[in-house]
Design a protein around this motif. Sequence first.
Motif, short mmCIF file in Angstrom:
data_model
loop_
_atom_site.label_atom_id
_atom_site.label_comp_id
_atom_site.label_asym_id
_atom_site.label_seq_id
_atom_site.Cartn_x
_atom_site.Cartn_y
_atom_site.Cartn_z
N SER A 176 -3.03 -9.95 -1.48
CA SER A 176 -3.12 -11.36 -1.84
C SER A 176 -1.87 -11.84 -2.56
CB SER A 176 -4.34 -11.59 -2.75
OG SER A 176 -5.54 -11.18 -2.12
N GLY A 177 -1.02 -10.93 -2.97
CA GLY A 177 0.14 -11.28 -3.78
C GLY A 177 1.32 -11.77 -2.97
N GLU A 178 2.27 -12.40 -3.66
CA GLU A 178 3.44 -12.97 -3.01
C GLU A 178 4.33 -11.91 -2.37
OE1 GLU A 178 5.60 -15.63 -5.49
OE2 GLU A 178 3.83 -16.78 -6.07
N ALA A 179 4.40 -10.73 -2.98
CA ALA A 179 5.28 -9.68 -2.45
C ALA A 179 4.80 -9.15 -1.10
CB ALA A 179 5.39 -8.52 -3.44
N SER A 180 3.51 -9.37 -0.80
CA SER A 180 3.00 -8.96 0.52
C SER A 180 3.60 -9.81 1.64
CB SER A 180 1.48 -9.10 0.54
OG SER A 180 0.97 -8.94 1.84
N LYS A 181 3.98 -11.03 1.30
CA LYS A 181 4.57 -11.97 2.26
C LYS A 181 3.62 -12.28 3.43
CE LYS A 181 8.68 -12.38 0.29
NZ LYS A 181 8.38 -11.72 -1.00
N GLY A 182 2.39 -12.66 3.07
CA GLY A 182 1.48 -13.12 4.11
C GLY A 182 0.14 -12.43 4.15
N GLY A 183 0.00 -11.29 3.52
CA GLY A 183 -1.29 -10.63 3.44
C GLY A 183 -1.67 -9.73 4.59
N GLU A 184 -0.79 -9.61 5.59
CA GLU A 184 -1.11 -8.71 6.70
C GLU A 184 -0.75 -7.28 6.36
OE1 GLU A 184 -0.24 -8.11 11.50
OE2 GLU A 184 0.83 -9.66 10.38
N PHE A 185 0.36 -7.12 5.64
CA PHE A 185 0.84 -5.80 5.23
C PHE A 185 1.02 -5.77 3.72
CE2 PHE A 185 2.62 -6.49 9.55
CZ PHE A 185 1.85 -5.54 10.22
N LEU A 186 1.15 -4.56 3.19
CA LEU A 186 1.20 -4.41 1.74
C LEU A 186 2.47 -4.95 1.11
CD1 LEU A 186 -0.33 -0.83 1.47
CD2 LEU A 186 -1.41 -2.95 0.69
N TYR A 187 3.59 -4.84 1.81
CA TYR A 187 4.84 -5.25 1.19
C TYR A 187 5.81 -5.85 2.21
CZ TYR A 187 9.20 -5.16 -1.42
OH TYR A 187 10.36 -5.53 -2.04
N GLY A 188 6.36 -7.00 1.86
CA GLY A 188 7.47 -7.56 2.60
C GLY A 188 7.17 -8.13 3.97
N GLY A 189 5.91 -8.28 4.31
CA GLY A 189 5.57 -8.88 5.59
C GLY A 189 5.78 -7.98 6.79
N LYS A 190 6.05 -6.68 6.56
CA LYS A 190 6.27 -5.74 7.66
C LYS A 190 5.48 -4.46 7.42
CE LYS A 190 11.04 -7.27 8.52
NZ LYS A 190 12.47 -6.85 8.56
N LEU A 191 5.11 -3.81 8.49
CA LEU A 191 4.42 -2.52 8.38
C LEU A 191 5.34 -1.50 7.72
CD1 LEU A 191 1.78 -0.87 9.69
CD2 LEU A 191 3.67 0.20 10.90
N SER A 192 4.80 -0.77 6.77
CA SER A 192 5.51 0.35 6.14
C SER A 192 4.60 1.57 6.16
CB SER A 192 5.90 0.02 4.70
OG SER A 192 4.74 0.02 3.86
N TYR A 193 5.14 2.70 5.71
CA TYR A 193 4.29 3.89 5.71
C TYR A 193 3.15 3.77 4.72
CZ TYR A 193 6.83 5.99 1.65
OH TYR A 193 7.38 6.27 0.42
N ALA A 194 3.27 2.89 3.73
CA ALA A 194 2.16 2.68 2.79
C ALA A 194 0.95 2.10 3.51
CB ALA A 194 2.59 1.76 1.65
N ASP A 195 1.18 1.23 4.50
CA ASP A 195 0.07 0.68 5.28
C ASP A 195 -0.62 1.77 6.08
OD1 ASP A 195 0.46 -2.28 4.79
OD2 ASP A 195 2.42 -1.77 5.60
N LEU A 196 0.16 2.71 6.62
CA LEU A 196 -0.42 3.82 7.38
C LEU A 196 -1.23 4.73 6.47
CD1 LEU A 196 2.68 4.72 9.59
CD2 LEU A 196 0.70 3.32 10.24
N VAL A 197 -0.73 4.95 5.26
CA VAL A 197 -1.46 5.77 4.28
C VAL A 197 -2.77 5.09 3.91
CG1 VAL A 197 -1.44 6.65 1.92
CG2 VAL A 197 0.56 6.96 3.36
N LEU A 198 -2.72 3.80 3.62
CA LEU A 198 -3.95 3.08 3.26
C LEU A 198 -4.94 3.09 4.42
CD1 LEU A 198 -5.56 1.48 1.21
CD2 LEU A 198 -4.39 -0.59 2.01
N PHE A 199 -4.46 2.89 5.63
CA PHE A 199 -5.34 2.98 6.79
C PHE A 199 -6.07 4.31 6.83
CE2 PHE A 199 -5.70 5.11 10.88
CZ PHE A 199 -6.72 4.37 11.46
N GLN A 200 -5.32 5.41 6.71
CA GLN A 200 -5.93 6.72 6.83
C GLN A 200 -6.91 6.99 5.69
OE1 GLN A 200 -6.24 8.85 9.06
NE2 GLN A 200 -7.07 10.59 7.91
N CYS A 201 -6.57 6.52 4.49
CA CYS A 201 -7.48 6.71 3.36
C CYS A 201 -8.77 5.94 3.55
CB CYS A 201 -6.78 6.27 2.07
SG CYS A 201 -5.48 7.39 1.50
N VAL A 202 -8.67 4.68 3.95
CA VAL A 202 -9.88 3.88 4.18
C VAL A 202 -10.69 4.48 5.32
CG1 VAL A 202 -10.75 1.62 4.92
CG2 VAL A 202 -8.90 1.77 3.23
#
Length: 264
Positions: A176-202
Motif C-alpha cells: 500500500s506504500g508509495e515505494a511499492s509504486k502501484g501495489g502490484e509488487f513490493l518495491y519499485g513497481g517491478k517484480l523482484s526476488y522479494a516478490d518470489l520469496v513472498l509468493f513461496q511463503c504464502v
Amino acid sequence: MASPQAAKRQKSSKDVPYELIYWPGIPGRGEHIRLAFEEAGAEYTDTAHEEGGIEKVMAAIDPKSTGDDLNPPTCAPPVLKHGDLKINQTPNILLYLGPRLGLVPSAEEDEDAVYKINALALTALDGLSNEAHDCHHPVATSKYYEDQTEEAKTKSADYIANRLPKFLGYFEGVLSGEASKGGEFLYGGKLSYADLVLFQCVDGVKFAFPKALARLEKEGKYERVFALHESVKERPKIKAYLESERRQKYSMGIYRHYPELDED
C-alpha cells in the motif's frame, strides 16, 4: 531464455551454469532459489533431480570439511555453486543472484534497492517460513512431531491468531506504500526476488494452514498480499514451472499440514 536485461546482468567471469545443491523430495528452502532461476530463464542444475544428488548434498555439508582455499565450509543446504564460488543461506544466495538474474534494479537505476529488497525477503522468511516451521517443531527439531504435539497446538494457535496477521499486515502495508509504486509488487513497481520469496511463503502457509488462510483471505484485510500471490503464480515461466514435474510437492518439509493445528 533470460530476458536481454537479465542475461546482461547474469554475464560475469563465472559464465557457467548455476548449480543448486539441495535435498530431493521437498520444495524446502531451495524453492526460493529455483523460482528465481525459473523466472529469469537461467541455466541451472539441481541435485534434487539428479541421480546420486543426495551424495552431492552430503558432500557439500560434510561436518569434517574445512572448505577450500577460496571458500569456507558450508553448514547446510541450500548451497549455490557458481564457478569457483560456493555459498549457502537462502537470503545470501538470493542477494548474490538478484543482480545477475535481473531480479533487482541495477545499481545505476537505484543503488540502494538491493538492500531494501533483501530486507523484505528476510522479513518474509522470518515470519512466514521460519516461524511456520516452528509451529510443528516448537520444542526441538531433533524430536518427532508426535513428541511435541501439545506444544505445537499452542504454538500454532498463537501463530494463527497473532503472528500471521502481523506479517500479512506488514506486507499489505508495504504494497500500500508509495515505494511499492502501484501495489502490484513490493518495491519499485517491478517484480523482484522479494516478490518470489513472498509468493513461496504464502503458498507454503496456505498448504500448512488452509482453513486459517481461507478465513484470513475472506476477511479482505490482506487483499494486496493474496493478489500478489495469484499474480506471481500466473506469470508464464512460473506457471509453467509450477505445472511441471520439477515443482516438488509439499510433504514433510518446512510446511506441513497437520489438521489439528489448523484453526478456521
